[in-house]
Write a protein that holds these residues in place. Structure first.
Motif, PDB file in Angstrom:
ATOM      1  N   GLY A   1     -34.664-159.146  27.842  1.00 47.73           N
ATOM      2  CA  GLY A   1     -35.556-160.029  28.594  1.00 47.73           C
ATOM      3  C   GLY A   1     -36.919-160.161  27.946  1.00 47.73           C
TER       4      GLY A   1
ATOM      5  N   GLY B   1     -30.412-144.716  25.606  1.00 44.83           N
ATOM      6  CA  GLY B   1     -30.166-145.576  24.448  1.00 44.83           C
ATOM      7  C   GLY B   1     -31.286-145.443  23.444  1.00 44.83           C
ATOM      8  N   GLU B   2     -31.503-144.214  22.965  1.00 45.83           N
ATOM      9  CA  GLU B   2     -32.712-143.923  22.201  1.00 45.83           C
ATOM     10  C   GLU B   2     -32.549-144.089  20.695  1.00 45.83           C
ATOM     11  OE1 GLU B   2     -31.262-141.681  24.383  1.00 45.83           O
ATOM     12  OE2 GLU B   2     -32.715-141.267  25.966  1.00 45.83           O
TER      13      GLU B   2
ATOM     14  N   LEU C   1     -32.006-146.203  17.424  1.00 41.71           N
ATOM     15  CA  LEU C   1     -32.065-147.588  16.904  1.00 41.71           C
ATOM     16  C   LEU C   1     -31.711-147.583  15.426  1.00 41.71           C
ATOM     17  CD1 LEU C   1     -35.394-148.978  18.424  1.00 41.71           C
ATOM     18  CD2 LEU C   1     -33.121-148.928  19.438  1.00 41.71           C
TER      19      LEU C   1
ATOM     20  N   VAL D   1     -40.289-156.921  41.414  1.00 40.22           N
ATOM     21  CA  VAL D   1     -39.832-158.169  42.035  1.00 40.22           C
ATOM     22  C   VAL D   1     -38.388-158.383  41.580  1.00 40.22           C
ATOM     23  CG1 VAL D   1     -40.214-160.645  42.287  1.00 40.22           C
ATOM     24  CG2 VAL D   1     -42.177-159.121  41.944  1.00 40.22           C
TER      25      VAL D   1
ATOM     26  N   ALA E   1     -34.834-160.386  41.493  1.00 40.25           N
ATOM     27  CA  ALA E   1     -34.109-161.635  41.750  1.00 40.25           C
ATOM     28  C   ALA E   1     -32.869-161.259  42.541  1.00 40.25           C
ATOM     29  CB  ALA E   1     -33.715-162.273  40.432  1.00 40.25           C
TER      30      ALA E   1
ATOM     31  N   SER F   1     -30.535-158.943  33.152  1.00 45.60           N
ATOM     32  CA  SER F   1     -30.663-157.881  34.168  1.00 45.60           C
ATOM     33  C   SER F   1     -29.890-156.622  33.802  1.00 45.60           C
ATOM     34  CB  SER F   1     -30.233-158.413  35.537  1.00 45.60           C
ATOM     35  OG  SER F   1     -28.871-158.812  35.508  1.00 45.60           O
TER      36      SER F   1
ATOM     37  N   PRO G   1     -27.021-153.834  33.080  1.00 46.04           N
ATOM     38  CA  PRO G   1     -25.713-153.590  33.700  1.00 46.04           C
ATOM     39  C   PRO G   1     -25.589-154.152  35.115  1.00 46.04           C
ATOM     40  CG  PRO G   1     -26.820-151.505  33.118  1.00 46.04           C
ATOM     41  CD  PRO G   1     -27.716-152.603  32.675  1.00 46.04           C
TER      42      PRO G   1
ATOM     43  N   TRP H   1     -23.499-137.140  21.740  1.00 47.38           N
ATOM     44  CA  TRP H   1     -24.634-137.478  20.864  1.00 47.38           C
ATOM     45  C   TRP H   1     -25.775-136.471  21.050  1.00 47.38           C
ATOM     46  CZ3 TRP H   1     -24.276-140.768  25.348  1.00 47.38           C
ATOM     47  CH2 TRP H   1     -25.373-140.724  26.203  1.00 47.38           C
TER      48      TRP H   1
ATOM     49  N   ARG I   1     -23.257-142.865  33.811  1.00 50.82           N
ATOM     50  CA  ARG I   1     -22.978-144.312  33.875  1.00 50.82           C
ATOM     51  C   ARG I   1     -21.470-144.492  33.754  1.00 50.82           C
ATOM     52  NH1 ARG I   1     -25.972-148.648  31.392  1.00 50.82           N
ATOM     53  NH2 ARG I   1     -27.847-147.472  31.839  1.00 50.82           N
TER      54      ARG I   1
ATOM     55  N   PHE J   1     -21.244-155.016  27.452  1.00 49.85           N
ATOM     56  CA  PHE J   1     -21.635-153.765  26.802  1.00 49.85           C
ATOM     57  C   PHE J   1     -20.375-153.100  26.287  1.00 49.85           C
ATOM     58  CE2 PHE J   1     -22.787-149.230  26.593  1.00 49.85           C
ATOM     59  CZ  PHE J   1     -23.707-149.354  25.563  1.00 49.85           C
TER      60      PHE J   1
ATOM     61  N   LEU K   1     -29.671-153.622  19.645  1.00 48.47           N
ATOM     62  CA  LEU K   1     -29.505-154.642  18.605  1.00 48.47           C
ATOM     63  C   LEU K   1     -28.848-155.903  19.199  1.00 48.47           C
ATOM     64  CD1 LEU K   1     -30.144-154.295  15.584  1.00 48.47           C
ATOM     65  CD2 LEU K   1     -27.697-154.064  15.221  1.00 48.47           C
TER      66      LEU K   1
HETATM   67  C1  LIG Z   1     -24.724-143.865  27.757  1.00 47.91           C
HETATM   68  C2  LIG Z   1     -25.395-144.949  26.970  1.00 47.91           C
HETATM   69  C3  LIG Z   1     -25.989-144.653  25.733  1.00 47.91           C
HETATM   70  C4  LIG Z   1     -26.584-145.663  24.975  1.00 47.91           C
HETATM   71  N1  LIG Z   1     -27.112-145.385  23.742  1.00 47.91           N
HETATM   72  C5  LIG Z   1     -27.645-146.385  22.991  1.00 47.91           C
HETATM   73  C6  LIG Z   1     -28.239-146.120  21.722  1.00 47.91           C
HETATM   74  O1  LIG Z   1     -28.313-144.975  21.291  1.00 47.91           O
HETATM   75  N2  LIG Z   1     -28.760-147.166  21.033  1.00 47.91           N
HETATM   76  C7  LIG Z   1     -28.731-148.444  21.509  1.00 47.91           C
HETATM   77  O2  LIG Z   1     -29.185-149.363  20.825  1.00 47.91           O
HETATM   78  N3  LIG Z   1     -28.206-148.716  22.724  1.00 47.91           N
HETATM   79  C8  LIG Z   1     -27.691-147.723  23.474  1.00 47.91           C
HETATM   80  N4  LIG Z   1     -27.210-147.995  24.727  1.00 47.91           N
HETATM   81  C9  LIG Z   1     -27.276-149.364  25.220  1.00 47.91           C
HETATM   82  C10 LIG Z   1     -28.678-149.828  25.576  1.00 47.91           C
HETATM   83  O3  LIG Z   1     -29.323-148.893  26.388  1.00 47.91           O
HETATM   84  C11 LIG Z   1     -28.581-151.181  26.243  1.00 47.91           C
HETATM   85  O4  LIG Z   1     -27.696-151.979  25.520  1.00 47.91           O
HETATM   86  C12 LIG Z   1     -29.951-151.890  26.334  1.00 47.91           C
HETATM   87  O5  LIG Z   1     -30.822-151.200  27.194  1.00 47.91           O
HETATM   88  C13 LIG Z   1     -29.726-153.312  26.848  1.00 47.91           C
HETATM   89  O6  LIG Z   1     -30.950-153.944  27.073  1.00 47.91           O
HETATM   90  P1  LIG Z   1     -31.058-155.052  28.207  1.00 47.91           P
HETATM   91  O7  LIG Z   1     -32.423-155.602  28.107  1.00 47.91           O
HETATM   92  O8  LIG Z   1     -29.905-155.965  28.137  1.00 47.91           O
HETATM   93  O9  LIG Z   1     -30.869-154.269  29.592  1.00 47.91           O
HETATM   94  P2  LIG Z   1     -31.710-153.102  30.258  1.00 47.91           P
HETATM   95  O10 LIG Z   1     -32.379-152.264  29.247  1.00 47.91           O
HETATM   96  O11 LIG Z   1     -30.772-152.434  31.202  1.00 47.91           O
HETATM   97  O12 LIG Z   1     -32.832-153.854  31.085  1.00 47.91           O
HETATM   98  C14 LIG Z   1     -32.505-154.612  32.210  1.00 47.91           C
HETATM   99  C15 LIG Z   1     -33.742-154.749  33.095  1.00 47.91           C
HETATM  100  O13 LIG Z   1     -33.420-155.642  34.163  1.00 47.91           O
HETATM  101  C16 LIG Z   1     -33.995-155.183  35.359  1.00 47.91           C
HETATM  102  N5  LIG Z   1     -33.235-155.764  36.478  1.00 47.91           N
HETATM  103  C17 LIG Z   1     -31.965-155.459  36.843  1.00 47.91           C
HETATM  104  N6  LIG Z   1     -31.594-156.215  37.899  1.00 47.91           N
HETATM  105  C18 LIG Z   1     -32.649-157.020  38.186  1.00 47.91           C
HETATM  106  C19 LIG Z   1     -32.891-158.012  39.176  1.00 47.91           C
HETATM  107  N7  LIG Z   1     -31.962-158.328  40.094  1.00 47.91           N
HETATM  108  N8  LIG Z   1     -34.101-158.633  39.207  1.00 47.91           N
HETATM  109  C20 LIG Z   1     -35.065-158.294  38.292  1.00 47.91           C
HETATM  110  N9  LIG Z   1     -34.879-157.346  37.344  1.00 47.91           N
HETATM  111  C21 LIG Z   1     -33.703-156.732  37.288  1.00 47.91           C
HETATM  112  C22 LIG Z   1     -33.890-153.657  35.231  1.00 47.91           C
HETATM  113  O14 LIG Z   1     -34.846-153.015  36.065  1.00 47.91           O
HETATM  114  C23 LIG Z   1     -34.145-153.435  33.748  1.00 47.91           C
HETATM  115  O15 LIG Z   1     -35.505-153.154  33.475  1.00 47.91           O
HETATM  116  C24 LIG Z   1     -26.626-146.987  25.492  1.00 47.91           C
HETATM  117  C25 LIG Z   1     -26.064-147.274  26.738  1.00 47.91           C
HETATM  118  C26 LIG Z   1     -25.444-146.275  27.469  1.00 47.91           C
HETATM  119  C27 LIG Z   1     -24.830-146.611  28.801  1.00 47.91           C
END
Ligand SMILES: Cc1cc2nc3c(=O)[nH]c(=O)nc-3n(C[C@H](O)[C@H](O)[C@H](O)COP(=O)(O)OP(=O)(O)OC[C@H]3O[C@@H](n4cnc5c(N)ncnc54)[C@H](O)[C@@H]3O)c2cc1C
Length: 445
Positions: free
Chosen positions: A29, A57-58, A60, A137, A139, A175, A177, A240, A298, A322, A332
């Motif tokens: 986002g 997801g630490e 990179l 806030v 959605a 948003s 997962p 990990w 998760r 995912f 990425l």
């Molecule tokens: C166990 C595990 C380990 C992982 N390890 C890695 C790793 O080592 N390296 C890596 O690159 N990736 C890793 N990942 C994946 C990585 O964490 C995600 O792919 C990444 O955070 C995705 O980013 P995103 O912006 O799509 O979603 P998110 O980071 O989940 O952000 C989504 C945002 O949307 C907000 N939101 C949700 N619903 C709403 C709503 N209705 N209205 C407004 N806001 C909302 C949330 O509060 C959140 O801040 C891992 C995932 C898991 C499950």
């Protein structure tokens, strides 16, 4: 432009309309919002929680820098001083493999980042580019049936909870997962049960870490010696170990069925016992301090949505799909999706008559990256949700240095059989990358 403080945001009024409404302020986002704002597009971003917020997801991989360059976040990331990592070591079914990013020609390091800090940094950067960010806030519904989409939200910033609505031209669901739009569309699909995993993780202080030489170092050496991301398999899955500045993230991945009969306390116990028994990890954690309230889980995180982009909506990052964290493709994927979507939305705003075409092209791109990541990380995909020809075409377009790293990484576990099949079908030679995968007899931990 100076970063706006949270106090200002809490009092700010949410506009009634905007060009683009982004749901979620994670990496997907924030990045799409930043890219659009750079093009002069009026963007409102809602996040249901206040940042900094915890996120797993630490790890990179080094390709991420080019996306940070596009949004302009690079200097901020560099200034923050996250841990630079040297590469990866896996102990998979007893075999030890090592790769070093520098050997592939990357000039900038991969990172281990505290995601609460990293994600907030990206969000503030988007805001500094003119994105109107509203935290706390959420959605809750999106009406796409009209020419101008309407997003209803719940505003929890003050003492009173208020409901409101924003009209916009495009909605971008980032948003994570929660996958708000996929939930509305009922388009979320879990992958085949054999590949349905669950993750359990927690955080430790004072853990030793592994460096590229295969030796372990005390936590206090983290600024002096670069760690690797350390992965080890065990009977039921893999684990990990990611060392950060003050804390280490340790997590395991198992088939969902394996944990079905356990309650939460049972899963935490299973988690800690598994770490104690895992080869090498027991030594890294020997005098580490487990952070009692840090246990997280998760379930069933491998999924995809069958509907991603349309004339007035886009689903990106984890809200689209995912796979599995084994090759650190999550952030990425979020960045890649954000780049493709910003391009499609900008073009559609300029030429609305072609917006369906732009959405189709963008959806193909998002699916290509998903298929690439999935074939790398999941042993078998049975064909559902992946268009093999799209993935083969994508493989031929990936910059050579990035492809070579992924080809090498694909030999470090037994999860990439589909990837190897697609690589062969695409006419790509796997052999040269293998010279950069080093076998080790033993680790000196
Ligand atoms: C166990 C595990 C380990 C992982 N390890 C890695 C790793 O080592 N390296 C890596 O690159 N990736 C890793 N990942 C994946 C990585 O964490 C995600 O792919 C990444 O955070 C995705 O980013 P995103 O912006 O799509 O979603 P998110 O980071 O989940 O952000 C989504 C945002 O949307 C907000 N939101 C949700 N619903 C709403 C709503 N209705 N209205 C407004 N806001 C909302 C949330 O509060 C959140 O801040 C891992 C995932 C898991 C499950």
């Amino acid at each position: 432009m100076p970063l706006r403080s949270k106090t200002v945001l809490i009092n700010a009024e949410i506009p009634k309309r905007c060009d683009v409404l982004v749901i979620g302020g994670g990496p997907a986002g924030s990045s799409v919002a930043a890219l659009l704002a750079k093009q002069g597009v009026e963007v409102v971003l809602l996040d249901k929680v206040a940042h900094p917020r915890p996120q797993v997801g630490e790890s990179l991989i080094p390709h991420f820098w080019k996306y940070a360059d596009h949004t302009g976040a690079t200097p901020l990331i560099e200034k923050e001083g996250f841990v630079a990592k040297a590469g990866g070591i896996t102990v998979w079914n007893g075999k030890i493999h090592r790769i070093a990013f520098a050997e592939f020609g990357f000039t900038r390091p991969a990172l281990h980042v505290e995601r609460d800090v990293f994600d907030e940094l990206l969000l503030k950067h988007a805001e500094s580019l003119g994105v109107q960010v509203f935290q706390q806030v959420a959605a809750n519904t999106v009406d796409l049936s009209l020419e101008s989409p309407k997003v209803c939200y719940v505003d929890r910033r003050g003492n009173d909870v208020c409901n409101g609505r924003i009209d916009c031209r495009f909605v971008i669901d980032a948003s994570g997962p929660s996958a708000l739009l996929a939930g509305q569309f009922k388009s979320k699909r879990l992958v085949d049960t054999r590949m349905r995993f669950l993750s359990l993780w927690g955080y430790f202080k004072h853990s030793r870490f592994v460096a590229a030489d295969g030796r372990s170092y005390p936590a206090t050496d983290i600024g002096k010696t670069r760690p690797v991301t350390f992965v080890t398999s065990f009977k039921d899955g893999w684990i990990w170990h990611i060392a950060m500045r003050k804390i280490t993230s340790v997590g395991l991945v198992i088939n969902t069925n394996r944990a079905r009969a356990m309650d939460k306390a049972g899963r935490e116990q299973f988690f800690l016992e598994t770490l104690r028994r895992a080869p090498y990890l027991d030594r890294l954690l020997e005098s580490a301090e487990y952070q009692e309230d840090s246990f997280c889980e998760r379930p069933d995180y491998s999924y995809y949505s069958t509907k991603l982009c349309g004339e007035n909506f886009y689903c990106i990052g984890d809200s689209a799909s995912f796979v599995d964290p084994i090759y650190s493709h999550g952030v990425l994927n979020a960045f890649y999706n954000a780049n493709m979507t910003a391009l499609a939305v900008c073009e559609s705003l300029k030429d609305p008559a072609r917006r369906v075409r732009h959405a189709q092209l963008c959806e193909n791109r998002i699916r290509q990256f998903y298929g690439f990541s999935r074939s790398l990380a999941l042993g078998e995909f049975g064909g559902d949700g992946v268009d093999a020809e799209l993935v083969r075409r994508f493989m031929r377009q990936v910059p050579p240095v990035e492809l070579e790293l992924m080809l090498a990484a694909s030999s470090m576990s037994d999860r990439s059989e589909n990837f190897h099949r697609l690589v062969a079908d695409a006419g790509i030679d796997l052999a040269p990358s293998q010279s950069r995968v080093h076998f080790m007899e033993e680790l000196q931990l």
